[in-house]
Design a protein around this motif. Structure first.
Motif, PDB file in Angstrom:
ATOM      1  N   ASN A 303       0.824  -1.211   0.000  1.00 41.80           N
ATOM      2  CA  ASN A 303       0.000   0.000   0.000  1.00 41.80           C
ATOM      3  C   ASN A 303       0.858   1.260   0.000  1.00 41.80           C
ATOM      4  O   ASN A 303       0.515   2.253  -0.654  1.00 41.80           O
ATOM      5  N   ILE A 304       2.000   1.206   0.704  1.00 44.72           N
ATOM      6  CA  ILE A 304       2.923   2.349   0.688  1.00 44.72           C
ATOM      7  C   ILE A 304       3.470   2.532  -0.729  1.00 44.72           C
ATOM      8  O   ILE A 304       3.546   3.649  -1.266  1.00 44.72           O
ATOM      9  N   LEU A 305       3.815   1.423  -1.373  1.00 45.26           N
ATOM     10  CA  LEU A 305       4.330   1.497  -2.749  1.00 45.26           C
ATOM     11  C   LEU A 305       3.267   2.061  -3.695  1.00 45.26           C
ATOM     12  O   LEU A 305       3.559   2.942  -4.518  1.00 45.26           O
ATOM     13  N   ALA A 306       2.037   1.575  -3.555  1.00 49.39           N
ATOM     14  CA  ALA A 306       0.965   2.041  -4.452  1.00 49.39           C
ATOM     15  C   ALA A 306       0.769   3.554  -4.309  1.00 49.39           C
ATOM     16  O   ALA A 306       0.652   4.279  -5.312  1.00 49.39           O
ATOM     17  N   ASP A 307       0.777   4.052  -3.083  1.00 51.80           N
ATOM     18  CA  ASP A 307       0.621   5.502  -2.877  1.00 51.80           C
ATOM     19  C   ASP A 307       1.820   6.253  -3.441  1.00 51.80           C
ATOM     20  O   ASP A 307       1.672   7.292  -4.090  1.00 51.80           O
ATOM     21  N   GLY A 308       3.026   5.701  -3.227  1.00 54.31           N
ATOM     22  CA  GLY A 308       4.250   6.344  -3.722  1.00 54.31           C
ATOM     23  C   GLY A 308       4.272   6.423  -5.243  1.00 54.31           C
ATOM     24  O   GLY A 308       4.695   7.430  -5.822  1.00 54.31           O
ATOM     25  N   VAL A 309       3.808   5.373  -5.877  1.00 53.86           N
ATOM     26  CA  VAL A 309       3.775   5.330  -7.345  1.00 53.86           C
ATOM     27  C   VAL A 309       2.874   6.445  -7.877  1.00 53.86           C
ATOM     28  O   VAL A 309       3.214   7.173  -8.813  1.00 53.86           O
ATOM     29  N   LYS A 310       1.709   6.604  -7.221  1.00 55.95           N
ATOM     30  CA  LYS A 310       0.760   7.649  -7.666  1.00 55.95           C
ATOM     31  C   LYS A 310       1.358   9.037  -7.447  1.00 55.95           C
ATOM     32  O   LYS A 310       1.299   9.899  -8.325  1.00 55.95           O
ATOM     33  N   LYS A 311       1.966   9.227  -6.268  1.00 53.06           N
ATOM     34  CA  LYS A 311       2.552  10.534  -5.962  1.00 53.06           C
ATOM     35  C   LYS A 311       3.694  10.861  -6.910  1.00 53.06           C
ATOM     36  O   LYS A 311       3.969  12.027  -7.192  1.00 53.06           O
ATOM     37  N   ALA A 312       4.375   9.815  -7.411  1.00 54.47           N
ATOM     38  CA  ALA A 312       5.484  10.049  -8.357  1.00 54.47           C
ATOM     39  C   ALA A 312       4.964  10.336  -9.765  1.00 54.47           C
ATOM     40  O   ALA A 312       5.752  10.535 -10.690  1.00 54.47           O
ATOM     41  N   GLY A 313       3.646  10.358  -9.945  1.00 51.34           N
ATOM     42  CA  GLY A 313       3.070  10.758 -11.232  1.00 51.34           C
ATOM     43  C   GLY A 313       2.717   9.610 -12.162  1.00 51.34           C
ATOM     44  O   GLY A 313       2.453   9.827 -13.345  1.00 51.34           O
ATOM     45  N   PHE A 314       2.692   8.388 -11.647  1.00 53.35           N
ATOM     46  CA  PHE A 314       2.333   7.239 -12.490  1.00 53.35           C
ATOM     47  C   PHE A 314       0.902   6.804 -12.179  1.00 53.35           C
ATOM     48  O   PHE A 314       0.336   7.201 -11.165  1.00 53.35           O
ATOM     49  N   GLU A 315       0.352   6.005 -13.096  1.00 54.60           N
ATOM     50  CA  GLU A 315      -1.035   5.559 -12.883  1.00 54.60           C
ATOM     51  C   GLU A 315      -1.077   4.085 -12.493  1.00 54.60           C
ATOM     52  O   GLU A 315      -0.475   3.251 -13.175  1.00 54.60           O
ATOM     53  N   LEU A 316      -1.805   3.804 -11.399  1.00 53.61           N
ATOM     54  CA  LEU A 316      -1.998   2.403 -11.011  1.00 53.61           C
ATOM     55  C   LEU A 316      -2.969   1.753 -11.989  1.00 53.61           C
ATOM     56  O   LEU A 316      -3.976   2.362 -12.355  1.00 53.61           O
ATOM     57  N   VAL A 317      -2.668   0.524 -12.395  1.00 58.44           N
ATOM     58  CA  VAL A 317      -3.597  -0.205 -13.257  1.00 58.44           C
ATOM     59  C   VAL A 317      -4.871  -0.508 -12.480  1.00 58.44           C
ATOM     60  O   VAL A 317      -5.983  -0.407 -12.987  1.00 58.44           O
ATOM     61  N   THR A 318      -4.704  -0.869 -11.221  1.00 56.95           N
ATOM     62  CA  THR A 318      -5.832  -1.236 -10.360  1.00 56.95           C
ATOM     63  C   THR A 318      -5.355  -1.147  -8.915  1.00 56.95           C
ATOM     64  O   THR A 318      -4.162  -1.261  -8.658  1.00 56.95           O
TER      65      THR A 318
END
Ligand code: PLP
Length: 380
Positions: A303-318
């Motif tokens: 969950n920390i990674l998923a939030d970090g990915v979004k904050k870094a400007g990338f889009e989560l697939v799901t």
């Protein structure tokens, strides 16, 4: 081969040179593998049973007893203590055995199996080897097997339906309870591939995660793949196949003229008992609470990674359901993202549907690794 042997010292010095070229999970740099650092308790147990051959169990009754106990413990974890099965090489062999049982059970000509589009490629191997026609069901908007597509594909030639509990690319759990109903109504074999999710879904449910039913508690489920060498922390190669009834093993039993058992249902003949010993040791050592802790930590970091990915400007697939994070960017092709990450020393893998970077948060990944990864992601 040379005529003369060399010294042990020379051999191990040379082996170290080869080993230095390999990556190691311990570095925290392998982000795209479902394998992990084997737990030392499992490694010790494994090394104690190196000569045990479960292909000839009469010679190794102690190891056979261990296997029976492991199958029963895994069965209990999967909602049914009295199951039948074996510890084998991994998910591929387990899926192959399940499809073989399903095919042998019926006398249908030109048999078909229905798998989700997200199914592991081992089903393509199984279909080819067993002469099964592979029908791919569509996925819904959350990348889970679409039940109406399964119903459309059903025919009088269908010998098995496969659902996945923890898909290889996105960690999704298919609607197994719907599949169970369909299979019961149509008298069709249902196999659940929980190679990845089997060792985490029950533990996450224990600690309050809201995850669906997927195991033998659903009456239509005929067999389950569960891999100790993934989230179970066992050394590779260690897979598990569990069947609801003995008849599924019996329909693929072959006579063994010269061994201590008369019939054999596994694909391989000589079969290591070491993997069984390791699985037994780890189930006893960690207990339910130990594995709950392992899965919970992985999910927290996920969950920390998923939030970090979004904050870094990338889009989560799901939104991750299990410990896999998949993401992409509208600006940079995923292959390019993977190259840039590789330049920074990260070994990531690519999901094919949809195209994405895929990170599996296995137990060898710690918070500091993920924080360093998110830092690099921001920079690219
Ligand atoms: N099933 C699933 C869901 C998987 O994710 C994998 C591997 O990643 C397999 C089966 C195949 O397992 P193995 O590589 O152990 O044969």
């Amino acid at each position: 081969m040379e005529d003369e042997g060399i010294t042990k010292e020379q051999i191990f010095q040379m082996l170290r040179k080869y080993k230095e070229k390999d990556l190691t999970h311990r570095s925290g740099r392998i982000l795209g593998s479902m394998c992990t650092c084997p737990d030392p308790v499992g490694v010790k147990a494994y090394s104690m049973f190196l000569e045990s051959n479960l292909g000839d169990p009469g010679l190794f009754p102690g190891t056979k007893k261990l296997e029976d106990e492991v199958i029963s413990m895994l069965g209990e974890l999967m909602g049914k203590k009295d199951v039948y099965g074996h510890i084998i090489t991994g998910g591929t062999e387990a899926n192959l055995m399940a499809m073989r049982a399903a095919r042998n059970l019926t006398k249908i000509d030109d048999p078909e199996i229905i798998v989700p589009r997200s199914a592991h490629f081992s089903f393509k191997k199984a279909a080819e080897m067993l002469c099964l026609d592979l029908k791919m069901a569509d996925l819904d908007e959350d990348y889970k097997m679409d039940v109406s597509s399964v119903e459309d594909l059903l025919s009088d030639k269908t010998v098995a339906i496969v659902g996945v509990a923890g898909t290889t690319e996105l960690g999704k759990i298919d609607p197994i309870s719907d599949l169970s109903r369909i299979c019961l109504e149509n008298d069709i074999y249902l196999h659940v591939d929980a190679a990845f999710g089997g060792y985490s879904i029950p533990f996450l449910k224990d600690v309050g995660y809201d995850l669906p039913e997927f195991d033998f508690s659903l009456p239509g489920v005929s067999s389950i793949t569960i891999d100790p060498h993934k989230m179970g922390l066992a050394p590779i190669p260690t897979g598990g196949i569990l069947f609801r009834e003995r008849k599924y093993l019996e329909v693929m039993a072959i006579e063994t003229p010269y061994l201590t058992e008369d019939l054999q249902s596994t694909v391989v003949g000589t079969r290591t008992g070491a993997a069984t010993a390791a699985t037994w040791a780890l189930l006893k050592y960690h207990g339910r609470e130990g594995y709950q802790e392992v899965s919970k930590k992985c999910m927290e970091i996920t969950n920390i990674l998923a939030d970090g990915v979004k904050k870094a400007g990338f889009e989560l697939v799901t939104r991750p359901e299990l410990n896999i994070v998949a993401f992409s960017s509208s600006e940079i092709p995923v292959e390019e993202i993977a190259l840039r990450l590789e330049d920074r020393g990260w070994a990531v893998s690519l999901a094919s549907y949809p195209k994405a970077i895929r990170i599996i948060v296995m137990p060898h990944l710690k918070l500091e690794h993920i924080e360093a990864f998110i830092d690099d992601l921001r920079q690219i």
